[in-house]
Design a protein around this motif. Structure first.
Motif, short mmCIF file in Angstrom:
data_model
loop_
_atom_site.label_atom_id
_atom_site.label_comp_id
_atom_site.label_asym_id
_atom_site.label_seq_id
_atom_site.Cartn_x
_atom_site.Cartn_y
_atom_site.Cartn_z
N TYR A 79 0.81 -1.22 0.00
CA TYR A 79 0.00 0.00 0.00
C TYR A 79 0.84 1.27 0.00
CZ TYR A 79 -3.37 -3.55 1.21
OH TYR A 79 -4.12 -4.70 1.22
N LYS A 80 2.14 1.13 0.13
CA LYS A 80 3.02 2.30 0.14
C LYS A 80 3.03 2.94 -1.25
CE LYS A 80 4.62 2.08 4.37
NZ LYS A 80 4.23 3.07 5.35
N GLY A 119 8.97 10.58 -7.79
CA GLY A 119 9.52 9.60 -8.72
C GLY A 119 8.44 8.78 -9.42
N LYS A 120 8.89 7.89 -10.29
CA LYS A 120 7.98 7.13 -11.15
C LYS A 120 7.82 5.67 -10.74
CE LYS A 120 9.14 10.06 -15.05
NZ LYS A 120 9.79 10.16 -16.34
N MET A 121 8.64 5.19 -9.81
CA MET A 121 8.58 3.78 -9.43
C MET A 121 7.43 3.49 -8.47
SD MET A 121 12.47 2.51 -8.71
CE MET A 121 13.18 3.94 -7.94
N ASN A 122 6.86 2.30 -8.63
CA ASN A 122 5.96 1.82 -7.60
C ASN A 122 6.79 1.06 -6.57
OD1 ASN A 122 6.24 -0.96 -8.37
ND2 ASN A 122 4.66 -0.69 -9.93
N VAL A 123 6.17 0.57 -5.52
CA VAL A 123 6.92 -0.04 -4.42
C VAL A 123 7.67 -1.30 -4.86
CG1 VAL A 123 5.02 -1.39 -3.41
CG2 VAL A 123 6.86 -0.52 -1.94
N LYS A 175 23.15 6.17 1.99
CA LYS A 175 22.34 7.28 1.47
C LYS A 175 21.38 6.82 0.38
CE LYS A 175 24.72 11.48 2.62
NZ LYS A 175 24.86 12.82 2.11
N HIS A 176 21.82 5.89 -0.46
CA HIS A 176 20.95 5.36 -1.51
C HIS A 176 19.75 4.63 -0.90
CE1 HIS A 176 19.72 2.40 -4.62
NE2 HIS A 176 19.89 3.43 -5.43
N THR A 177 20.03 3.81 0.10
CA THR A 177 18.97 3.06 0.77
C THR A 177 18.00 4.01 1.47
OG1 THR A 177 20.50 1.22 1.07
CG2 THR A 177 18.51 1.22 2.44
N ASP A 178 18.53 4.96 2.22
CA ASP A 178 17.72 5.95 2.91
C ASP A 178 16.85 6.73 1.91
OD1 ASP A 178 17.09 7.80 5.26
OD2 ASP A 178 18.05 9.20 3.86
N HIS A 179 17.44 7.10 0.79
CA HIS A 179 16.73 7.86 -0.25
C HIS A 179 15.46 7.13 -0.69
CE1 HIS A 179 16.19 10.20 -3.97
NE2 HIS A 179 16.13 9.04 -4.61
N HIS A 180 15.59 5.83 -0.99
CA HIS A 180 14.44 5.09 -1.49
C HIS A 180 13.43 4.78 -0.40
CE1 HIS A 180 15.42 4.87 -5.66
NE2 HIS A 180 16.68 4.58 -5.34
N LEU A 181 13.88 4.62 0.82
CA LEU A 181 12.91 4.43 1.91
C LEU A 181 12.14 5.72 2.17
CD1 LEU A 181 15.11 2.18 4.21
CD2 LEU A 181 13.10 1.48 2.89
N ARG A 182 12.83 6.85 2.16
CA ARG A 182 12.13 8.14 2.30
C ARG A 182 11.19 8.37 1.14
NH1 ARG A 182 14.50 12.44 1.72
NH2 ARG A 182 16.42 11.71 0.82
N GLN A 183 11.56 7.91 -0.05
CA GLN A 183 10.70 8.05 -1.23
C GLN A 183 9.31 7.46 -0.97
OE1 GLN A 183 12.12 5.81 -4.60
NE2 GLN A 183 10.80 6.86 -6.05
#
Length: 150
Positions: free
Chosen positions: A23-24, A29-33, A139-147
């Motif tokens: 449900y996130k 951005g354009k990606m789904n979960v 930072k990459h991991t944090d970026h996508h989790l914050r996304q």
């Protein structure tokens, strides 16, 4: 500076990854979960040397890579939203299942405890020190989790 090579930092990231559900929705951005999960499992496998990747820096990376890397990892500031990604990391399609991708990503995060990939060359940043890799992966991991609001 936070790094993927710190046990507590890995644990915090894993706790955040475990919060992901179908449900996130992306806040940018354009990606789904599911695409985000697949992007991260592929990207981390690339860093860790899990598959037979060809490590080669692009021409533009040779010109601007070191400067860009320095700017991206010089402080605790998170990555900007909507930063571009290389074509090889763009996930197309909607096939797959969320829970196995989450498990795979968590497993890859745990593998940084014993990181060893002397052949790694970032496609844009070029050859990196282990310290630089640790900060970039965090930072990459944090970026996508914050996304996804996590």
């Amino acid at each position: 500076m936070k790094t993927i090579f710190d046990r507590n930092t890995r644990g915090q990231l894993i706790d955040r990854i475990e919060q992901i559900d179908e449900y996130k929705k992306a806040e940018w951005g354009k990606m789904n979960v599911l695409q985000m999960l697949k992007h991260n499992t592929y990207w981390n496998g690339w860093i860790l040397g899990k598959e037979s990747h060809v490590y080669k820096q692009t021409f533009m990376g040779k010109i601007f890579g070191k400067l860009a890397l320095k700017r991206m990892i010089r402080d605790e500031k998170p990555f900007d939203k909507n930063i571009p990604t290389s074509d090889q990391f763009k996930v197309k399609g909607q096939n797959g299942h969320l829970e196995p991708e989450k498990s795979k990503w968590i497993s890859l995060i745990k593998e940084y405890e014993n990181y060893h990939n002397p052949n790694f060359i970032h496609d844009f940043f070029g050859k990196m020190t282990e310290e630089q890799i640790g900060i970039l992966v965090y930072k990459h991991t944090d970026h996508h989790l914050r996304q996804f609001g996590i």
